[in-house]
Write a protein that holds these residues in place. Sequence first.
Motif, PDB file in Angstrom:
ATOM      1  N   GLY A 131       0.950  -1.193   0.027  1.00  0.00           N
ATOM      2  CA  GLY A 131      -0.053  -0.027  -0.142  1.00  0.00           C
ATOM      3  C   GLY A 131       0.899   1.208   0.089  1.00  0.00           C
ATOM      4  O   GLY A 131       0.768   2.179  -0.958  1.00  0.00           O
ATOM      5  N   PRO A 132       1.585   1.421   0.831  1.00  0.00           N
ATOM      6  CA  PRO A 132       2.417   2.681   0.899  1.00  0.00           C
ATOM      7  C   PRO A 132       3.544   2.758  -0.368  1.00  0.00           C
ATOM      8  O   PRO A 132       3.327   3.850  -0.897  1.00  0.00           O
ATOM      9  CB  PRO A 132       3.574   2.416   2.333  1.00  0.00           C
ATOM     10  N   THR A 140       2.849   1.602  -3.520  1.00  0.00           N
ATOM     11  CA  THR A 140       1.884   1.881  -4.292  1.00  0.00           C
ATOM     12  C   THR A 140       1.618   3.295  -4.345  1.00  0.00           C
ATOM     13  O   THR A 140       1.398   4.238  -5.384  1.00  0.00           O
ATOM     14  CB  THR A 140       0.772   0.971  -4.538  1.00  0.00           C
ATOM     15  N   TYR A 141       0.973   3.888  -3.121  1.00  0.00           N
ATOM     16  CA  TYR A 141       0.744   5.110  -2.972  1.00  0.00           C
ATOM     17  C   TYR A 141       1.836   6.197  -3.255  1.00  0.00           C
ATOM     18  O   TYR A 141       1.503   7.197  -4.077  1.00  0.00           O
ATOM     19  CB  TYR A 141       0.246   5.412  -1.685  1.00  0.00           C
ATOM     20  N   LEU A 142       3.030   5.899  -2.896  1.00  0.00           N
ATOM     21  CA  LEU A 142       3.981   6.947  -3.274  1.00  0.00           C
ATOM     22  C   LEU A 142       4.403   7.058  -4.583  1.00  0.00           C
ATOM     23  O   LEU A 142       4.843   8.102  -5.288  1.00  0.00           O
ATOM     24  CB  LEU A 142       5.448   6.482  -2.504  1.00  0.00           C
ATOM     25  N   ASP A 158       2.309   6.182  -7.508  1.00  0.00           N
ATOM     26  CA  ASP A 158       1.102   6.898  -7.802  1.00  0.00           C
ATOM     27  C   ASP A 158       1.176   8.343  -7.709  1.00  0.00           C
ATOM     28  O   ASP A 158       0.630   9.186  -8.359  1.00  0.00           O
ATOM     29  CB  ASP A 158      -0.179   6.232  -7.410  1.00  0.00           C
ATOM     30  N   LEU A 159       1.601   8.668  -6.318  1.00  0.00           N
ATOM     31  CA  LEU A 159       1.698  10.184  -6.160  1.00  0.00           C
ATOM     32  C   LEU A 159       2.611  11.047  -7.045  1.00  0.00           C
ATOM     33  O   LEU A 159       2.370  12.257  -7.327  1.00  0.00           O
ATOM     34  CB  LEU A 159       2.065  10.270  -4.837  1.00  0.00           C
ATOM     35  N   PRO A 195       5.204   6.560 -12.972  1.00  0.00           N
ATOM     36  CA  PRO A 195       3.793   6.096 -12.420  1.00  0.00           C
ATOM     37  C   PRO A 195       2.847   5.617 -13.369  1.00  0.00           C
ATOM     38  O   PRO A 195       1.967   4.353 -13.194  1.00  0.00           O
ATOM     39  CB  PRO A 195       3.280   7.246 -11.730  1.00  0.00           C
ATOM     40  N   ALA A 222       1.812   1.574 -12.979  1.00  0.00           N
ATOM     41  CA  ALA A 222       0.149   1.294 -12.471  1.00  0.00           C
ATOM     42  C   ALA A 222      -0.523   0.366 -13.549  1.00  0.00           C
ATOM     43  O   ALA A 222      -0.915  -0.662 -13.080  1.00  0.00           O
ATOM     44  CB  ALA A 222      -0.373   2.620 -12.684  1.00  0.00           C
TER      45      ALA A 222
END
Length: 342
Positions: A138-139, A141-143, A145-146, A212, A216
């Motif tokens: 999760g972390p 992937t979030y970074l 995508d950010l 990203p 993704a």
Amino acid sequence: MTTSSLSGPDPMDGVIPGPAPTGDNADRPEKGSGTVTRLGDRVFRTLSVGSGVLVSLIIGLIALFLIIQAVPALMKNSENFFTYTGTWVTDGDQLQFGILNLLYATVVVSVIALILAMPIALGISIFLTQYAPKRLIGPITYLVDLLAAVPSIVYGLWGILVLGPALVPVNTWLVGNLSFLPFFTEPTQVANMSTGGTMLTGGVVLAVMILPIITAVTREVFVQTPMGHREAALALGATKWEVVRVAVLPFGFSGYISGSMLGLGRALGETMALLLIISTAGPLDFNLMESGETFATKIANNAAEFDSPLKTGAYISAGLALFVLTFVVNAAARSVVTRKAK
């Protein structure tokens, strides 16, 4: 002897007719019928077809607009539009402009970005889908995508104020030790190398921008790998990496290429970031220490001077060339994916 006895028993004798279908059963097609009769299916099909036609119509209208605007200037152009490499002259009736330098710079920085971003995106996708602990997926992937949410101008400022100066020692070392290669020779504009405003810097910034997107798409395709493929490989004694190599990568290759082409489309049309890093004309060679103008930066640099239809058409012709280039790249990518699928 009656007629019914001569003709044989009636197949409907003894059959009690059931009630007529009502409600949802009334709209359901008969078994074996391929006709869609349910209202929801008809609405969805109409919306899908209409959306496809609408998108195609919009693309066609954009192409028509570009052609209409560019043709008058192209007719007045006294130089070859595809091979002219000199300074653009867009004032008066004697126009001189061409796209060869723009095409070169656009392709070079985009290829640099792909070369850097594709392996990194592949590694991140494999790690997240096959190796990473659940608490880290999760972390991370979030970074990643950010990065897609950062504005282009921020990337440009980072590239010219932070990354460019940091790459100056690297550029100096490359020119001093690898100058026998055409990619790292002494530039004609030394000031660009001393500030980091080179095509190499632009390619690195674009790589971060498209990372990203590629990650993704590739990650989502790898997740869809059938569990049966993985379990079959494990049952045959394959290691974790062998499972990735023989099951995950072949299944997700088309998605990986598709994601890379989406990233390439972003790189080809990037404007603001490259406008701050490379926005001066450079020579037509393979030296990555030079600067250059892409299609997008050329148009943006001169947008304030669009004061006549012919001048505007000259720069719109560059946009038309970029439009066609994007279509060619997408068509090539689709052919690769189709061939791999077969």
